[in-house]
Design an enzyme around this catalytic site. Structure first.
Site, PDB file in Angstrom:
ATOM      1  N   ASN A  97      -6.949  -2.493   9.317  1.00 56.62           N
ATOM      2  CA  ASN A  97      -7.020  -1.038   9.473  1.00 56.62           C
ATOM      3  C   ASN A  97      -8.445  -0.543   9.237  1.00 56.62           C
ATOM      4  O   ASN A  97      -9.239  -1.168   8.516  1.00 56.62           O
ATOM      5  CB  ASN A  97      -6.056  -0.351   8.510  1.00 56.62           C
ATOM      6  CG  ASN A  97      -4.607  -0.667   8.845  1.00 56.62           C
ATOM      7  OD1 ASN A  97      -4.273  -0.911  10.006  1.00 56.62           O
ATOM      8  ND2 ASN A  97      -3.749  -0.685   7.840  1.00 56.62           N
TER       9      ASN A  97
ATOM     10  N   ARG B 167      -9.376  -3.819  21.436  1.00 64.05           N
ATOM     11  CA  ARG B 167      -8.322  -4.709  20.967  1.00 64.05           C
ATOM     12  C   ARG B 167      -7.097  -4.569  21.857  1.00 64.05           C
ATOM     13  O   ARG B 167      -6.792  -3.477  22.344  1.00 64.05           O
ATOM     14  CB  ARG B 167      -7.895  -4.361  19.534  1.00 64.05           C
ATOM     15  CG  ARG B 167      -8.822  -4.814  18.460  1.00 64.05           C
ATOM     16  CD  ARG B 167      -8.239  -4.589  17.090  1.00 64.05           C
ATOM     17  NE  ARG B 167      -7.781  -3.217  16.887  1.00 64.05           N
ATOM     18  CZ  ARG B 167      -7.431  -2.716  15.707  1.00 64.05           C
ATOM     19  NH1 ARG B 167      -7.484  -3.466  14.631  1.00 64.05           N
ATOM     20  NH2 ARG B 167      -7.036  -1.465  15.597  1.00 64.05           N
TER      21      ARG B 167
ATOM     22  N   TYR C 278       4.284  -5.730  17.223  1.00 62.04           N
ATOM     23  CA  TYR C 278       4.532  -4.918  16.027  1.00 62.04           C
ATOM     24  C   TYR C 278       5.315  -3.657  16.395  1.00 62.04           C
ATOM     25  O   TYR C 278       6.361  -3.351  15.808  1.00 62.04           O
ATOM     26  CB  TYR C 278       3.210  -4.532  15.352  1.00 62.04           C
ATOM     27  CG  TYR C 278       3.367  -3.377  14.388  1.00 62.04           C
ATOM     28  CD1 TYR C 278       3.999  -3.553  13.165  1.00 62.04           C
ATOM     29  CD2 TYR C 278       2.920  -2.094  14.723  1.00 62.04           C
ATOM     30  CE1 TYR C 278       4.163  -2.493  12.298  1.00 62.04           C
ATOM     31  CE2 TYR C 278       3.072  -1.039  13.856  1.00 62.04           C
ATOM     32  CZ  TYR C 278       3.703  -1.243  12.643  1.00 62.04           C
ATOM     33  OH  TYR C 278       3.892  -0.184  11.794  1.00 62.04           O
TER      34      TYR C 278
ATOM     35  N   SER D 133       7.214   3.879  12.798  1.00 59.80           N
ATOM     36  CA  SER D 133       5.821   4.038  13.220  1.00 59.80           C
ATOM     37  C   SER D 133       5.725   4.882  14.485  1.00 59.80           C
ATOM     38  O   SER D 133       6.636   4.891  15.316  1.00 59.80           O
ATOM     39  CB  SER D 133       5.233   2.649  13.496  1.00 59.80           C
ATOM     40  OG  SER D 133       4.026   2.730  14.214  1.00 59.80           O
TER      41      SER D 133
ATOM     42  N   TYR E 160       0.820  -1.221   0.000  1.00 55.63           N
ATOM     43  CA  TYR E 160       0.000   0.000   0.000  1.00 55.63           C
ATOM     44  C   TYR E 160       0.853   1.270   0.000  1.00 55.63           C
ATOM     45  O   TYR E 160       0.830   2.055  -0.959  1.00 55.63           O
ATOM     46  CB  TYR E 160      -0.924  -0.042   1.213  1.00 55.63           C
ATOM     47  CG  TYR E 160      -1.725   1.210   1.487  1.00 55.63           C
ATOM     48  CD1 TYR E 160      -2.393   1.877   0.468  1.00 55.63           C
ATOM     49  CD2 TYR E 160      -1.837   1.705   2.786  1.00 55.63           C
ATOM     50  CE1 TYR E 160      -3.145   3.019   0.735  1.00 55.63           C
ATOM     51  CE2 TYR E 160      -2.600   2.835   3.060  1.00 55.63           C
ATOM     52  CZ  TYR E 160      -3.240   3.491   2.032  1.00 55.63           C
ATOM     53  OH  TYR E 160      -3.981   4.622   2.292  1.00 55.63           O
TER      54      TYR E 160
ATOM     55  N   ALA F 212       9.284  -3.360   3.707  1.00 53.68           N
ATOM     56  CA  ALA F 212       8.887  -4.764   3.852  1.00 53.68           C
ATOM     57  C   ALA F 212       8.742  -5.159   5.322  1.00 53.68           C
ATOM     58  O   ALA F 212       9.734  -5.314   6.032  1.00 53.68           O
ATOM     59  CB  ALA F 212       9.907  -5.662   3.157  1.00 53.68           C
TER      60      ALA F 212
ATOM     61  N   LYS G 129       9.457  -2.348  15.687  1.00 53.09           N
ATOM     62  CA  LYS G 129       9.908  -1.066  15.121  1.00 53.09           C
ATOM     63  C   LYS G 129      10.929  -0.398  16.058  1.00 53.09           C
ATOM     64  O   LYS G 129      11.919   0.180  15.598  1.00 53.09           O
ATOM     65  CB  LYS G 129       8.704  -0.144  14.893  1.00 53.09           C
ATOM     66  CG  LYS G 129       7.755  -0.621  13.812  1.00 53.09           C
ATOM     67  CD  LYS G 129       8.391  -0.627  12.439  1.00 53.09           C
ATOM     68  CE  LYS G 129       7.410  -0.987  11.341  1.00 53.09           C
ATOM     69  NZ  LYS G 129       8.022  -1.018  10.001  1.00 53.09           N
TER      70      LYS G 129
ATOM     71  N   LEU H  73       5.349 -10.385  -2.089  1.00 52.38           N
ATOM     72  CA  LEU H  73       3.938 -10.444  -2.484  1.00 52.38           C
ATOM     73  C   LEU H  73       3.058 -11.205  -1.482  1.00 52.38           C
ATOM     74  O   LEU H  73       1.984 -11.683  -1.826  1.00 52.38           O
ATOM     75  CB  LEU H  73       3.781 -11.050  -3.895  1.00 52.38           C
ATOM     76  CG  LEU H  73       4.524 -10.312  -5.017  1.00 52.38           C
ATOM     77  CD1 LEU H  73       4.318 -11.027  -6.352  1.00 52.38           C
ATOM     78  CD2 LEU H  73       4.077  -8.859  -5.120  1.00 52.38           C
TER      79      LEU H  73
ATOM     80  N   LYS I 254       2.480  -5.754   9.572  1.00 52.96           N
ATOM     81  CA  LYS I 254       2.117  -4.455  10.157  1.00 52.96           C
ATOM     82  C   LYS I 254       0.826  -4.403  10.964  1.00 52.96           C
ATOM     83  O   LYS I 254       0.343  -3.317  11.297  1.00 52.96           O
ATOM     84  CB  LYS I 254       2.048  -3.399   9.042  1.00 52.96           C
ATOM     85  CG  LYS I 254       0.966  -3.693   8.007  1.00 52.96           C
ATOM     86  CD  LYS I 254       0.774  -2.529   7.051  1.00 52.96           C
ATOM     87  CE  LYS I 254      -0.436  -2.769   6.171  1.00 52.96           C
ATOM     88  NZ  LYS I 254      -0.757  -1.603   5.337  1.00 52.96           N
TER      89      LYS I 254
ATOM     90  N   ASN J 126       1.558  -9.855   1.190  1.00 50.00           N
ATOM     91  CA  ASN J 126       0.388  -9.023   1.477  1.00 50.00           C
ATOM     92  C   ASN J 126       0.283  -7.886   0.466  1.00 50.00           C
ATOM     93  O   ASN J 126      -0.064  -6.757   0.802  1.00 50.00           O
ATOM     94  CB  ASN J 126       0.456  -8.463   2.906  1.00 50.00           C
ATOM     95  CG  ASN J 126      -0.885  -7.902   3.355  1.00 50.00           C
ATOM     96  OD1 ASN J 126      -1.938  -8.398   2.983  1.00 50.00           O
ATOM     97  ND2 ASN J 126      -0.847  -6.839   4.142  1.00 50.00           N
TER      98      ASN J 126
END
Length: 341
Positions: free
Chosen positions: A199, A295, A149, A124, A11, A81, A153, A33, A84, A35
């Site tokens: 998301n 969450r 996640y 992030s 994205y 890459a 980072k 490839l 996420k 995601n």
């Protein structure tokens, strides 16, 4: 110049590749490839009229990575890459550390072997953790994120700092994103998550296009104005242009070595309920939703202080919330099944 973009079919990667090509940068995309879709690269080529060199591969595959560095004269690497999804990372943490941390180490080792020293990292806002107060400023200490996640980072940012201390030639920019949404104004490329979206906005858009029955909003009892989480949403094309600005910053500072961090955000927090309302107004259609439990790993509210990027990168988020909604809907309505033709 030639830039290697890992995860460039994803994205944010595909929108950044488009921006690089529009700024006359030659691009090599390296993507497994998992995601993402090769169709995004085909469409970027059509939009720009320029060719992208594409290599399918995993960043943990050092032999294949090394062949790419031998084949092309690479000046800089933009590294997207990564896995996420905050929620998923709590379920499969080892996969996140394997891909996001070990994969980045593999990439940095290959760069070192081939004497490539310019690195732009897709970081992030989660690196600020729960301890820091909003708005987040780059001078704050790295925090303790609430998800694997976010922890991955933070680990990479620490690795970059240690590498810079050991190698005076190493030059890195860490771009700390807030919440990218939207799509290219053409509607030809956009966010196309595989499976159930993690998301907010792709989920909203899939409900609007009839692909899903209703939206699940995780928690309405946060200490915010309307009880839903607040985030700093920015248009993905503004974010993409931030990477071009970071590359330009490295070129304008040839004597720089080390790691420099920049926040990329609007500086405004917008709630989940406000996003849903803005989307409904943009498409003149109601979005059915239900409230689900919170969450794991979600913080109540955070947004950026982006003045450092405004001043030093000559960058700012210019596109409005309305444009983010309109561009998202254009992409989703023209591509109800994403890149599947």
């Amino acid at each position: 110049m030639q830039v290697l973009v890992t995860g460039g079919a994803g994205y944010i990667g595909s929108h950044t590749v488009l921006s690089l090509l529009e700024n006359n940068v030659d691009v090599i995309v390296y993507d497994n490839l998992v995601n993402s879709s090769i169709e995004s690269i085909d469409r970027v080529e059509k939009l720009t009229g320029k060719k992208v060199e594409f290599v399918e591969g995993d960043i943990c595959d050092k032999e294949k990575l090394s062949r790419v560095f031998k084949q092309f004269s690479i000046d800089a690497v933009i590294h997207f890459a990564a896995l996420k999804a905050v929620g998923e990372s709590a379920e499969i943490p080892l996969s996140y550390y394997q891909n996001n941390v070990h994969g980045t180490v593999c990439l940095l080792e290959v760069m070192q072997q081939h004497k490539v020293h310019n690195f732009i990292f897709s970081s992030s806002a989660t690196v600020y953790g729960e301890e820091n107060n909003v708005p987040y400023v780059e001078t704050m200490k790295l925090g303790t994120p609430s998800s694997p996640y976010g922890a991955s980072k933070v680990m990479v940012e620490r690795i970059l700092a240690d590498l810079a201390l050991s190698d005076s030639k190493f030059r890195a920019v860490s771009l700390r994103y807030f919440n990218p949404i939207g799509a290219h104004e053409s509607g030809a490329i956009g966010e196309d998550p595989k499976g159930i979206p993690n998301n907010l906005l792709p989920y909203v858009a899939q409900v609007a296009v009839g692909k899903r029955d209703k939206l699940r909003i995780f928690g309405d009892d946060y200490p915010t104005k309307d009880g839903s989480c607040e985030r700093d949403y920015l248009h993905v094309m503004d974010l993409a242009q931030g990477h071009v600005a970071a590359l330009d910053w490295l070129n304008r500072h040839p004597d720089f070595s080390g790691v420099e961090a920049f926040n990329l955000g609007t500086g405004n927090g917008v709630s989940v309920f406000a996003i849903v309302k803005a989307f409904e107004q943009a498409i003149n259609k109601k979005i059915p939703f239900e409230v689900s439990p919170r969450r794991v790993g979600d913080l109540p509210a955070f947004w950026a202080n982006a003045s450092k990027a405004n001043k030093e990168l000559n960058w700012q988020a210019n596109r409005s919330l309305e444009q983010m909604m309109t561009d998202t809907w254009r992409w989703q309505s023209k591509n109800p099944n994403g890149f599947l033709i």
